[in-house]
Write an enzyme that holds these catalytic residues in place. Structure first.
Site, PDB file in Angstrom:
ATOM      1  N   GLU B  49      64.756  -5.006  78.760  1.00 41.75           N
ATOM      2  CA  GLU B  49      63.527  -4.477  79.345  1.00 41.75           C
ATOM      3  C   GLU B  49      63.641  -2.966  79.335  1.00 41.75           C
ATOM      4  O   GLU B  49      64.631  -2.415  79.825  1.00 41.75           O
ATOM      5  CB  GLU B  49      63.346  -4.958  80.788  1.00 41.75           C
ATOM      6  CG  GLU B  49      62.932  -6.416  80.901  1.00 41.75           C
ATOM      7  CD  GLU B  49      62.808  -6.867  82.359  1.00 41.75           C
ATOM      8  OE1 GLU B  49      62.624  -8.068  82.574  1.00 41.75           O
ATOM      9  OE2 GLU B  49      62.919  -6.021  83.267  1.00 41.75           O
ATOM     10  N   ASP B  60      58.347   0.060  92.770  1.00 41.34           N
ATOM     11  CA  ASP B  60      59.767   0.324  92.551  1.00 41.34           C
ATOM     12  C   ASP B  60      60.387   1.074  93.711  1.00 41.34           C
ATOM     13  O   ASP B  60      59.736   1.870  94.382  1.00 41.34           O
ATOM     14  CB  ASP B  60      59.955   1.143  91.266  1.00 41.34           C
ATOM     15  CG  ASP B  60      59.753   0.286  90.030  1.00 41.34           C
ATOM     16  OD1 ASP B  60      60.487  -0.707  89.896  1.00 41.34           O
ATOM     17  OD2 ASP B  60      58.852   0.590  89.229  1.00 41.34           O
TER      18      ASP B  60
END
Lengths: 403, 273
Positions: B49, B60
């Site tokens: 990824e 995040d």
């Protein structure tokens, strides 16, 4: 201008105002957002919800707020007849509380036991901390470090009200970063937490429900102007960051085609510089904080920082319904610089004995430009969205005065 | 068969779980990231990824946010991210690459142009955090049409009722986020993860990768027992920051951890399907 049957029918079932709006959120939040939409629909048709809201707006907030004929201001400018919609007289000193009352009642209906919010100038933070105190719910307010510095009185107010103020140190350390951090908290505590968003932005249904809760501003203005003048205003003026006071004033008048509408963005140090917060004048459509709207961003889609003397307007985006009204041409989006707002701040204080918030001073700055060119029978309603006590340190600094 | 489908078929045949590594494109700079990327397959990454840096990563935690900001400060952009993939593909045509991030940088690049360029560069899948099924028209459907997997996140809040919507149009694999929270947050307990994976598997045949809270070999092995793949991100990007402080090579420092984690995951035998 695109001619539509109504400018008041949005959003559609997916939360779109034209191509703007939507629900651009992490999967974790999606079930909650759908649930909020359902609860809001049920609340809207529940007379008990309306009754409790009306009671609190009247006896706790102090509504209706007056529509005041600003005679000195009018005479000074020598043109349009200027009325101030006195939202600064609300409990907590700004329009923000209108929305917070509505949202905390929704939180209660949904059985949520913890409140979070983001704040820029601190007005929404104070309003959220206030309703959280009133309803006995713990409350965390996210606020950028830069804003904490320039809005000390409001930080202390929130703490007095029992809220925890968490300093946000990421990014530009202002409103957009506070919103990122509030979203992070929400994703983590989605089971018990209600996020009271302070403006007409974020994922659907927030832009709609915040607008509905703030529409009391325009609804009262209509009735009050009819009482005083026997007709509705010819023009409306409000400042715009995310755009909640502006949307609240404008929305009930959108279908009155002869009413001219002006929303005033913060031009900071000037639109020709990079230091401003004028998302509509200088931004392009993109996706941030749950919705598609005009954003200040670079060619790579990175969000750029907004700059304005007014912490409450310091946001690189704007509510999606405003983005749509801009595109269809129903409202005029103009701007005022820091300097123009500071001049308006001082003029209003001296002439009217009202110290306006720096945010509202942007609206007044446009009134100063516009009113002298208009005939004396032109009725202009300006939203005085907040009081300026919180801004005296910022203004003193800008004027070179040591307090 | 796509690279992702082939890779998961091979993992099933081998009888083990896969290892999905997340790093941020352009972190700490383009050249170092290119070396790190090139080294990942040999160090044991089965699927890569690659984070597309964004100024406002709402889902995040601080570590991945910092990685994105480091990259942006060194000139990272969508064009440079696609260049990383293109250069990687010169030498590796098998390891799947999934671009992960937020919609705005893609929207600014232009969805149609992005899909053409991503496909040409050798991108196999997309994970776009702020595009739930409700916004499938934006990118998911065009991506599927362009032959790029759209990999969805499922979370503990995704109940039975919602799961079918999440699984519709999802292919390649499903990314199960083991806790309600942001990247880098605390781990969920493996039993709960196992139950959640079993629940999801009643609804789909596609592989289920599990991420969030996997920081070491022990934890990676626990997840490898109950899922088709374990995803590690925060622990890897933190190594980049650590290497900079220590003055050692970030690529080497990250790859050392990748080797350790890979060993742990490969140590868990599963019945071959």
């Amino acid at each position: 201008m695109t001619m539509l049957n109504s400018y008041r029918s949005g959003p559609d079932e997916k939360g779109h105002f034209g191509k703007f709006g939507g629900r651009f959120v992490a999967e974790t939040l999606m079930p909650l957002i759908l649930d909020l939409e359902k609860h809001y629909a049920a609340a809207k048709s529940d007379p008990a919800f309306r009754a409790e809201m009306d009671y609190l707006l009247k006896d706790y907030v102090g509504r209706p707020s007056p529509l005041y004929y600003a005679e000195p201001f009018t005479k000074h400018l020598g043109g349009a007849k200027i009325y101030f919609k006195r939202e600064e007289l609300n409990h907590t000193g700004a329009h923000k509380i209108n929305n917070c009352i509505g949202q905390i009642l929704l939180a209660k209906r949904m059985g949520k036991t913890r409140i979070i919010a983001e704040t820029g100038a601190g007005q929404h933070g104070v309003a959220t901390a206030t309703v959280a105190a009133r309803f006995g719910l713990p409350c965390v307010i996210y606020m950028g470090e830069v804003d904490i510095e320039r809005q000390q009185p409001n930080v202390f107010r929130m703490k007095l009200l029992g809220a925890e103020v968490r300093a946000v140190k990421s990014g530009s350390r202002t409103l957009k970063d506070a919103m990122n951090e509030a979203l992070r908290d929400w994703v983590t505590n989605v089971h018990d937490t209600f996020y009271i968003i302070g403006t007409v932005a974020g994922p659907h249904p927030y832009p709609m429900l915040v607008r509905d809760f703030q529409s009391v501003i325009g609804e009262e203005t209509r009735v009050q102007m009819m009482e005083k003048e026997g007709r509705i205003p010819d023009s409306l003026v409000a400042c715009i960051g995310g755009g909640s006071n502006a949307m609240g004033l404008f929305h009930p008048f959108l279908d009155d085609k002869d009413v001219q509408i002006y929303a005033v963005e913060a031009a900071g140090e000037g639109l020709e510089t990079t230091r401003h917060a004028a998302s509509l004048a200088k931004g392009v459509p993109g996706v941030l904080h749950g919705n598609r709207t005009y954003l200040l961003q670079d060619a790579d889609g990175q969000i750029t920082e907004a700059h304005t003397i007014s912490a409450g307007l310091d946001y690189p985006g704007i509510g999606p319904e405003h983005a749509w009204l801009h595109d269809v041409g129903r409202a005029n989006y103009v701007s005022a610089t820091d300097k123009e707002a500071l001049d308006a701040f001082q003029l209003c204080s001296r002439l009217e004995g009202i110290i306006p918030a720096l945010e509202s001073s942007h609206a007044l700055a446009h009134v100063i430009k516009l009113a002298p060119k208009l005939p004396k029978d032109h009725l202009m309603a300006v939203c005085l969205s907040g009081r300026g006590d919180k801004d005296i340190y910022t203004v003193a600094k800008a004027l070179g005065v040591k307090l | 068969m796509s690279r992702i489908d082939k890779r998961f078929a091979a993992l099933r045949a081998e009888g083990r779980a896969g290892f999905v590594t997340f790093i941020t494109a352009g972190d700490p700079d383009h050249e170092t990231c290119a070396r790190l990327l090139a080294g990942l397959p040999a160090a044991g990454a089965d699927v890569i990824e690659l984070g597309m840096p964004f100024s406002d990563p709402m889902a995040d935690g601080p570590s991945i946010e910092a990685a994105g900001l480091r990259a942006l400060a060194k000139g990272a952009s969508m064009q440079m991210t696609l260049k990383l993939v293109r250069d990687f593909r010169q030498k590796d045509n098998d390891t799947p690459i999934v671009l992960m991030g937020y919609f705005n940088p893609i929207s600014a690049y232009g969805v149609d142009r992005f899909l053409v360029d991503a496909k040409a560069a050798g991108v196999d899948g997309l994970i776009v955090v702020d595009l739930p099924p409700e916004e499938d028209d934006e990118l998911c459907l065009p991506a599927v049409k362009a032959g790029i997997h759209f990999i969805r996140l499922a979370t503990p809040t995704t109940d039975e009722q919602r799961l079918p919507a999440v699984l519709a149009n999802t292919s390649g694999f499903l990314y199960y986020v083991s806790i309600a929270g942001i990247t880098g947050a605390a781990a969920a307990d493996p039993d709960a993860v196992g139950k959640a994976v079993a629940r999801i598997k009643k609804h789909t045949k596609i592989p289920v990768a599990v991420g969030f809270g996997i920081r070491d070999g022990k934890r990676a092995a626990e997840i490898a027992r109950v899922a088709d793949a374990a995803v590690v991100g925060t622990a890897l990007v933190e190594r980049v920051a650590e290497a900079q402080i220590k003055g050692i090579d970030p690529a080497d420092h990250v790859l050392a951890l990748v080797r350790d984690l890979s060993k742990a995951i490969r140590g868990v035998a599963k019945a071959a399907a």
